[in-house]
Design a protein around this motif. Structure first.
Motif, mmCIF file in Angstrom:
data_model
loop_
_atom_site.group_PDB
_atom_site.id
_atom_site.type_symbol
_atom_site.label_atom_id
_atom_site.label_comp_id
_atom_site.label_asym_id
_atom_site.label_seq_id
_atom_site.Cartn_x
_atom_site.Cartn_y
_atom_site.Cartn_z
ATOM 1 N N PHE A 30 41.801 33.378 42.314
ATOM 2 C CA PHE A 30 42.628 33.537 41.323
ATOM 3 C C PHE A 30 44.141 33.836 42.122
ATOM 4 N N GLU A 32 47.825 34.560 40.519
ATOM 5 C CA GLU A 32 48.974 35.324 39.148
ATOM 6 C C GLU A 32 50.562 35.344 39.352
ATOM 7 N N GLY A 76 45.764 35.796 34.284
ATOM 8 C CA GLY A 76 46.027 36.544 34.168
ATOM 9 C C GLY A 76 46.760 37.577 33.083
ATOM 10 N N ASN A 77 47.157 38.782 32.842
ATOM 11 C CA ASN A 77 48.023 39.451 32.659
ATOM 12 C C ASN A 77 49.355 38.115 32.120
ATOM 13 N N TRP A 102 54.155 42.178 33.996
ATOM 14 C CA TRP A 102 53.936 43.115 35.304
ATOM 15 C C TRP A 102 55.269 43.763 35.428
ATOM 16 N N ASN A 177 43.861 34.939 28.568
ATOM 17 C CA ASN A 177 43.007 35.709 28.911
ATOM 18 C C ASN A 177 42.858 37.367 29.059
ATOM 19 N N GLU A 178 42.232 38.050 28.703
ATOM 20 C CA GLU A 178 41.303 39.767 28.338
ATOM 21 C C GLU A 178 42.192 39.395 26.859
ATOM 22 N N TRP A 183 45.588 46.155 26.859
ATOM 23 C CA TRP A 183 47.441 45.811 27.293
ATOM 24 C C TRP A 183 47.949 44.041 27.344
ATOM 25 N N TYR A 249 36.138 45.353 38.406
ATOM 26 C CA TYR A 249 36.818 46.097 39.047
ATOM 27 C C TYR A 249 36.170 47.088 39.929
ATOM 28 N N GLU A 297 37.448 37.291 37.449
ATOM 29 C CA GLU A 297 38.255 38.279 37.765
ATOM 30 C C GLU A 297 36.748 39.202 39.010
ATOM 31 N N TRP A 301 39.432 47.448 43.064
ATOM 32 C CA TRP A 301 40.766 47.314 43.060
ATOM 33 C C TRP A 301 41.037 49.221 42.970
ATOM 34 N N GLN A 358 42.206 38.888 43.508
ATOM 35 C CA GLN A 358 42.961 38.127 44.048
ATOM 36 C C GLN A 358 43.033 37.297 45.410
ATOM 37 N N ILE A 363 46.332 42.543 45.870
ATOM 38 C CA ILE A 363 44.710 43.326 45.309
ATOM 39 C C ILE A 363 43.738 41.907 46.575
HETATM 40 O O1 AHR Z 1 44.243 41.004 38.714
HETATM 41 C C1 AHR Z 1 44.952 41.600 37.671
HETATM 42 C C2 AHR Z 1 44.635 42.189 36.089
HETATM 43 O O2 AHR Z 1 43.819 42.419 35.757
HETATM 44 C C3 AHR Z 1 44.812 40.618 35.721
HETATM 45 O O3 AHR Z 1 46.384 40.233 35.511
HETATM 46 C C4 AHR Z 1 44.176 40.992 34.441
HETATM 47 O O4 AHR Z 1 43.709 39.690 33.702
HETATM 48 C C5 AHR Z 1 43.391 42.236 34.585
HETATM 49 O O5 AHR Z 1 43.752 43.438 34.072
#
Ligand code: AHR
Length: 513
Positions: A30, A32, A76-77, A102, A177-178, A183, A249, A297, A301, A358, A363
């Motif tokens: 992954f 991002e 990802g976010n 971010w 994503n998520e 968030w 995670y 994912e 972490w 990632q 991470i």
């Molecule tokens: O991998 C870091 C973040 O973790 C990603 O952007 C998100 O999808 C998850 O919350």
């Protein structure tokens, strides 16, 4: 902890007819747009090893060695606020944008074309995520046509004008994503997201009915909406998607390393529960369709550190490529990563895709220093060895093992193991989750061949379980040959030290050998 049996009875590898195929997409990664992942990570134009497009050659070599099949991109976010058009066309004309996910500045120097070039160098396949946070179906369709279109349209002309006449041919697509996470830009309820994902999936399939589509499951098993989210989202999208995602995670919390070493039990439960819900949705519709899992994912972490320290960066500052989420992984973390991989393989009948999150600096199993070297973190080794040694079919392994008590999961087996088989032989992956006890493992391998030799064996273990690889000491931790693996009378025996992970490759003994 229950005492280990001094000479446990041999464990069994499931019979050949219990095997199931392993989809290599399980060894996905992954990437991002986050921190120093792209910029000052894989892409550093001034670096001595950089190619003509600015991608670091030393990183490309390490990603190849890691053995990553598919790579999920660009978040990802990040993807939930991303305008993909910003990342195509002449680089000098691309806009700089705020990355609200971010709290950084995105320069857009790398976009679809550059990333695809990098993937060609590392030998991995692209898995694209579309923005269903701040955008919707129309923009997803635009990106799909731009990436995969093959007839003369405006998007295809623009792609060709940007240097790519041939379609990118992306087959796997993530629908956001998520989307359950507070968030996430544009987070939605399960009903809202399910309806949007279904509309988008149907529209994308009008373009190409063979696309493989991934709908967002919960962003963690601990989410208060976990379960209900999967049920509701699948009730909308069941006919139009192939995969539902899982994200997980893990980290050592409150100094409780033994509990951390049981993390794979949580992943195992997560997969079982999502499979159960997906199959209930199928049953309620009288369908025998099997929704697969994209565990897109997963990793160790130290999120609590991120929340406590890094998450508090000053609001007025929007740095380019700041050092974010740069966890330095210990041997213990790598043992957990190895165990999570064993768990993914154990469920490969339903987990057909997964992405280590990632890859570089963020991470990641690979770290870089601007202008300096790139090196392997401890977590690099279980991934690269499993990816290289895993065969085409998975076989379950039942080992005789002691157990330990987990506050979350009750009695947890100390040893976890899985096997794979292919024409060339048998591979075994083993973990000892105990903090203190060595574990003697015996496994009957006779049912899978007349005789085997140990072709390779690797052990990841250090007396100091918090040992790490760093810029100053990049080779402090390495897997070593796993001495003492023996096969006698068709039974493999080995002693796993506490907090260790091992891989063993067996090849058929030559006739008369
Ligand atoms: O991998 C870091 C973040 O973790 C990603 O952007 C998100 O999808 C998850 O919350």
């Amino acid at each position: 902890m229950t005492p280990p049996a001094s000479h446990p009875a041999p464990g069994r590898i499931g019979p050949a007819d219990s095997s199931f195929p392993l989809d290599r997409r399980v060894f996905g990664g992954f990437v991002e747009h986050l921190g120093r992942h792209i910029y000052d990570g894989i892409h550093e134009p001034g670096h001595p090893s950089a190619d003509a497009r600015g991608f670091r050659g030393d990183v490309i070599e390490l990603v190849r060695e890691l053995g990553v099949s598919t790579i999920r991109y660009p978040g990802g976010n990040f993807v939930s606020g991303y305008r993909w058009e910003d990342g195509v066309g002449p680089v000098a004309e691309r806009p700089r944008r705020l990355d609200l996910a971010w709290h950084s500045t995105e320069t857009n120097e790398v976009g679809l074309h550059e990333f695809s070039h990098w993937l060609d160098q590392v030998g991995s396949e692209l898995m694209l995520a579309v923005n269903l946070g701040t955008r919707g179906t129309a923009e997803a369709l635009d990106l799909l046509e731009y990436a995969n279109g093959a007839v003369d349209t405006e998007w295809v002309r623009r792609r060709a004008a940007h240097g790519r006449a041939e379609p990118f041919g992306v087959t796997m697509w993530c629908l956001g994503n998520e989307m359950d996470g507070w968030w996430q830009l544009g987070a939605r309820s399960a009903a809202e997201y399910g309806a949007l994902a279904a509309r988008t999936a149907r529209a994308m399939r009008r373009f190409d009915p063979h696309l493989q589509l991934v709908v967002c499951g919960s962003s963690a098993r601990s989410m208060p909406t976990f379960g209900e989210w999967e049920r509701e989202v699948l009730s909308h999208t069941f006919d139009d998607v192939d995969f539902i995602s899982c994200h997980a995670y893990y980290e050592e919390r409150d100094g409780d390393a033994q509990e951390f070493l049981a993390s794979a039990v949580d992943m195992d439960l997560f997969i079982r529960q999502v499979v159960e819900i997906a199959d209930e949705v199928a049953a309620a519709r009288g369908s025998d369709k099997r929704i697969m899992i994209s565990f897109d994912e997963w990793n160790v972490w130290y999120q609590s550190r991120w929340n406590a320290i890094e998450g508090t960066q000053p609001l007025g500052e929007w740095p380019v490529a700041p050092r974010l989420l740069e966890d330095v992984y210990t041997v213990q973390d790598a043992v957990v990563v190895g165990d999570l991989l064993i768990t993914l393989l154990q469920h490969a009948d339903r987990v057909a895709s997964a992405s280590l999150a990632q890859l570089v600096n963020v991470i990641g199993p690979i770290m870089t220093e601007p202008g300096g070297p790139a090196w392997r973190q401890t977590t690099f080794f279980p991934f690269s060895l499993t990816s290289r040694l895993a065969g085409a079919r998975v076989l379950p392994v039942a080992v005789e093992t002691s157990t330990f008590r987990s506050s979350r999961f009750g009695e947890v087996p100390t040893v976890n193991a899985v096997a794979t088989v292919d024409d060339g032989g048998l591979s075994l992956f083993l973990v000892n989750r105990s903090l203190e006890e060595s574990a003697e493992v015996r496994i009957d391998v006779a049912g899978h061949g007349a005789g085997f030799d140990v072709a390779e064996s690797h052990l990841l273990h250090e007396a100091d379980r918090y040992a790490v690889n760093t810029l100053d000491d990049p080779d402090r931790v390495r897997p070593r040959p796993f001495d003492g693996v023996a096969i006698d009378g068709g039974v493999l025996s080995a002693t796993l030290p506490p907090v260790s992970w091992a891989a063993v490759r067996l090849t058929p003994r030559p006739v008369g050998g």
